[in-house]
Write an enzyme that holds these catalytic residues in place. Structure first.
Site, PDB file in Angstrom:
ATOM      1  CG  ASN A   9      -0.321  -0.022   2.510  1.00  0.00           C
ATOM      2  OD1 ASN A   9       0.861  -0.299   2.619  1.00  0.00           O
ATOM      3  ND2 ASN A   9      -1.078   0.254   3.556  1.00  0.00           N
ATOM      4  CB  CYS A  10       4.487   1.815   0.070  1.00  0.00           C
ATOM      5  SG  CYS A  10       5.764   3.015  -0.295  1.00  0.00           S
ATOM      6  CG  ASP A  11       1.038   6.782  -1.972  1.00  0.00           C
ATOM      7  OD1 ASP A  11       0.142   5.922  -2.139  1.00  0.00           O
ATOM      8  OD2 ASP A  11       0.845   7.842  -1.353  1.00  0.00           O
TER       9      ASP A  11
END
Length: 115
Positions: A9-11
């Site tokens: 879920n890290c950009d």
């Protein structure tokens, strides 16, 4: 096969994955939270990149640490923290054979893939 390590879920992970997919590059994604991270692999990352480079000091997990903990970090204590809280590892970490790259930089990825 190329491997990308990180948290899904890290950009920045999303940008890097999108870049690889747009360039039709096969890779295996390893999510620290879902797949786990062995202490041996973390030690390899540290040997290849240096524990100071591996530690994400800009993230909220690191910033939430007590000042005393941050002031007294050693390689051993930093690796233990990263093992317990993988969000403290800079990401993405890309492994191509014996080459390791931290972070996402499209030009750096292109250069690596040319070799």
């Amino acid at each position: 096969m190329m491997k990308m390590y990180g948290i899904k879920n890290c950009d920045t992970i999303k940008k890097a994955r999108k870049w690889l997919e747009q360039h039709q590059i096969d890779y295996q994604f390893v999510d620290y939270r879902q797949d786990g991270l062995s202490s041996e692999l973390l030690a390899t990352f540290s040997q290849q990149l240096g524990w100071q480079n591996l530690l994400n000091t800009r993230g909220t997990t690191y910033r939430a640490l007590p000042a005393e903990t941050k002031a007294n970090l050693t390689e051993q204590s930093a690796l233990a923290l990263m093992q317990q809280q993988p969000a403290m590892i800079k990401r993405p970490l890309l492994q191509v054979k014996d080459t390791y790259i931290l972070g996402f930089n499209a030009e750096q990825y292109e250069k690596l893939l040319e070799d």
